[in-house]
Design an enzyme around this catalytic site. Structure first.
Site, mmCIF file in Angstrom:
data_model
loop_
_atom_site.group_PDB
_atom_site.id
_atom_site.type_symbol
_atom_site.label_atom_id
_atom_site.label_comp_id
_atom_site.label_asym_id
_atom_site.label_seq_id
_atom_site.Cartn_x
_atom_site.Cartn_y
_atom_site.Cartn_z
ATOM 1 C CE LYS A 1 -4.386 -1.530 1.879
ATOM 2 N NZ LYS A 1 -5.391 -1.391 2.928
ATOM 3 C CE LYS B 1 -5.827 -7.791 -2.108
ATOM 4 N NZ LYS B 1 -5.524 -7.366 -0.734
ATOM 5 C CE LYS C 1 -13.318 -2.691 0.001
ATOM 6 N NZ LYS C 1 -13.031 -2.688 1.420
HETATM 7 P P1 TYM Z 1 -10.744 -5.235 3.532
HETATM 8 O O1 TYM Z 1 -11.730 -4.147 3.714
HETATM 9 O O2 TYM Z 1 -9.627 -5.048 2.580
HETATM 10 O O3 TYM Z 1 -11.502 -6.555 3.067
HETATM 11 C C1 TYM Z 1 -12.606 -7.085 3.794
HETATM 12 C C2 TYM Z 1 -12.560 -8.603 3.733
HETATM 13 O O4 TYM Z 1 -12.584 -9.027 2.369
HETATM 14 C C3 TYM Z 1 -11.503 -9.914 2.151
HETATM 15 N N1 TYM Z 1 -11.020 -9.730 0.770
HETATM 16 C C4 TYM Z 1 -10.863 -10.721 -0.108
HETATM 17 N N2 TYM Z 1 -11.084 -12.035 -0.016
HETATM 18 C C5 TYM Z 1 -10.850 -12.787 -1.110
HETATM 19 N N3 TYM Z 1 -10.387 -12.268 -2.287
HETATM 20 C C6 TYM Z 1 -10.150 -10.941 -2.421
HETATM 21 N N4 TYM Z 1 -9.717 -10.449 -3.577
HETATM 22 C C7 TYM Z 1 -10.377 -10.106 -1.302
HETATM 23 N N5 TYM Z 1 -10.257 -8.772 -1.075
HETATM 24 C C8 TYM Z 1 -10.646 -8.561 0.197
HETATM 25 C C9 TYM Z 1 -10.440 -9.531 3.152
HETATM 26 O O5 TYM Z 1 -9.558 -10.590 3.406
HETATM 27 C C10 TYM Z 1 -11.273 -9.163 4.350
HETATM 28 O O6 TYM Z 1 -11.587 -10.312 5.110
HETATM 29 N N6 TYM Z 1 -7.768 -5.183 7.471
HETATM 30 C C11 TYM Z 1 -9.070 -5.581 7.040
HETATM 31 C C12 TYM Z 1 -10.182 -4.969 7.857
HETATM 32 C C13 TYM Z 1 -10.079 -5.186 9.326
HETATM 33 C C14 TYM Z 1 -10.274 -6.411 10.003
HETATM 34 C C15 TYM Z 1 -10.130 -6.086 11.394
HETATM 35 C C16 TYM Z 1 -10.547 -7.707 9.599
HETATM 36 C C17 TYM Z 1 -9.833 -4.237 10.251
HETATM 37 N N7 TYM Z 1 -9.856 -4.781 11.516
HETATM 38 C C18 TYM Z 1 -10.245 -7.083 12.355
HETATM 39 C C19 TYM Z 1 -10.664 -8.679 10.582
HETATM 40 C C20 TYM Z 1 -10.514 -8.363 11.945
HETATM 41 C C21 TYM Z 1 -9.241 -5.115 5.610
HETATM 42 O O7 TYM Z 1 -8.623 -4.202 5.156
HETATM 43 O O8 TYM Z 1 -10.210 -5.737 4.944
#
Ligand code: TYM
Length: 332
Positions: A111, A194, A197
């Site tokens: 990032k 991947k 967004k």
């Molecule tokens: P974020 O917002 O990027 O994504 C949310 C969830 O979607 C999953 N994900 C994917 N799974 C499969 N293929 C993909 N291409 C893909 N893109 C996203 C992510 O693995 C995630 O589960 N850091 C986290 C948010 C967060 C969080 C937490 C998660 C903050 N605190 C505590 C769990 C526990 C994030 O940026 O997710």
């Protein structure tokens, strides 16, 4: 008692990767466990956000979770900034986590890109806040996509370090729950990247709010190779784009890749893509429509988040209180 926590950022659109890698599993888990789901707006501002857009995206993501089937009465659904204990525990964890651990985080490197000196301190500290999110509710299980695995390992390291520094067995070591046929959904334009967004190309991802035409266009344009589909998963090993589409199909159909290939092996992509369009529209269409309906009713979404936040504060307060005692802070 297992306690589930997970979060999603309100940045950009929710896409098929979020849905198949995480949200759909959250919906399944609510049947059996106590679940806490969080729209992580504090995490969102680790990269610059337009305040108006952030506010709208927070509501839209909450609407997306409800539309996908999360029951906000049965679970706790809230946005992170309404529960200050998350940030407060993150501070304590900042003093437990080590620079060396954060230096290993691959997501920060991705990032921050080339201009690392210019990344926010928050972006660097992001995984520590994530550990606090999970542990302030003493969650034991965390359903996420594969890309969050390293952050979960760090969460366990922090929990363990806290317990050992203070000679307590206070925090559980939470387990990642990475399951289903699409734990890592890839870009439709490049099977080695991947789905995300932040990808500049709209054609790289299917958004949960895409209508049937947009879904059809994106799948028809998805990169593939000239060979027909193999009849077994081994035949996908060197074909990342084909593997991705089969994985997406399997996850949407609730089947294994083996079953999908037994059915579609030998098919040309033109035919398989049409089947994938039909299936995607059937699954995502109703969710997208409900999401739009809920987004048009911000009063309802705000009330859900307010109620969730109140319950999340009640869940976090005793944990933070005990942490403050353990650390040696005077009580107010
Ligand atoms: P974020 O917002 O990027 O994504 C949310 C969830 O979607 C999953 N994900 C994917 N799974 C499969 N293929 C993909 N291409 C893909 N893109 C996203 C992510 O693995 C995630 O589960 N850091 C986290 C948010 C967060 C969080 C937490 C998660 C903050 N605190 C505590 C769990 C526990 C994030 O940026 O997710």
């Amino acid at each position: 008692m297992n306690r589930i926590f997970s979060g999603v950022q309100p940045t950009g659109n929710l896409h098929l990767g979020n849905y198949l890698g995480a949200i759909r599993n959250w919906v399944l888990l609510q049947k059996e466990f106590e679940c806490i789901y969080c729209v992580v707006d504090l995490h969102a501002i680790t990269q610059e956000q337009d305040p108006k857009v952030l506010r709208a995206a927070t509501r839209e993501v909450a609407a997306g979770l409800i539309a996908a089937g999360i029951d906000p009465k049965r679970n706790i659904l809230f946005n992170q900034s309404q529960v200050p204990a998350h940030a407060e525990l993150a501070w304590v964890f900042n003093c437990v986590a080590r620079l060396g651990w954060l230096n290993r985080m691959t997501q920060f490197k991705e990032k921050a890109g080339k201009n690392r000196e210019n990344a926010s301190v928050g972006l660097y500290d992001y995984p520590v806040l994530m550990a606090a999110d999970i542990l302030v509710h003493k969650a034991t299980h965390v359903p996420v996509g594969e890309d969050q695995k390293q952050h979960l390992e760090l969460t366990r390291d922090i929990a363990q370090a806290f317990n050992s520094q203070f000679g307590v067995s206070f925090f559980p070591l939470p387990e990642p729950q990475i399951f289903g046929e699409a734990t890592r959904v890839m870009s439709l334009r490049d099977g080695t990247k991947k789905m995300s967004k932040s990808d500049a190309s709209e054609y790289s991802r299917i958004n949960m709010t895409d209508d049937a035409d947009a879904i059809a266009q994106k799948i028809r344009k998805a990169k593939t190779d000239p060979e027909p589909l193999p009849s077994e998963p081994a035949g996908l090993e060197t074909r990342p784009e084909a593997a991705n589409l089969v994985g997406i199909y399997a996850a949407l159909a609730g089947k294994t890749a083996i079953e999908v290939l037994a059915e579609h092996g030998g098919a040309q992509f033109s035919a398989f893509k049409q089947a994938l369009v039909d299936l995607s529209v059937a699954v995502l269409g109703p969710i997208g429509a409900e999401m739009k309906r809920l987004t048009a009713d911000p009063g309802y979404v705000d009330a859900v988040l307010r109620d969730g936040a109140e319950r999340a504060r009640a869940s976090a307060a005793p944990v933070l209180r005990e942490v403050y005692d353990i650390v040696g802070f005077l009580r107010p």
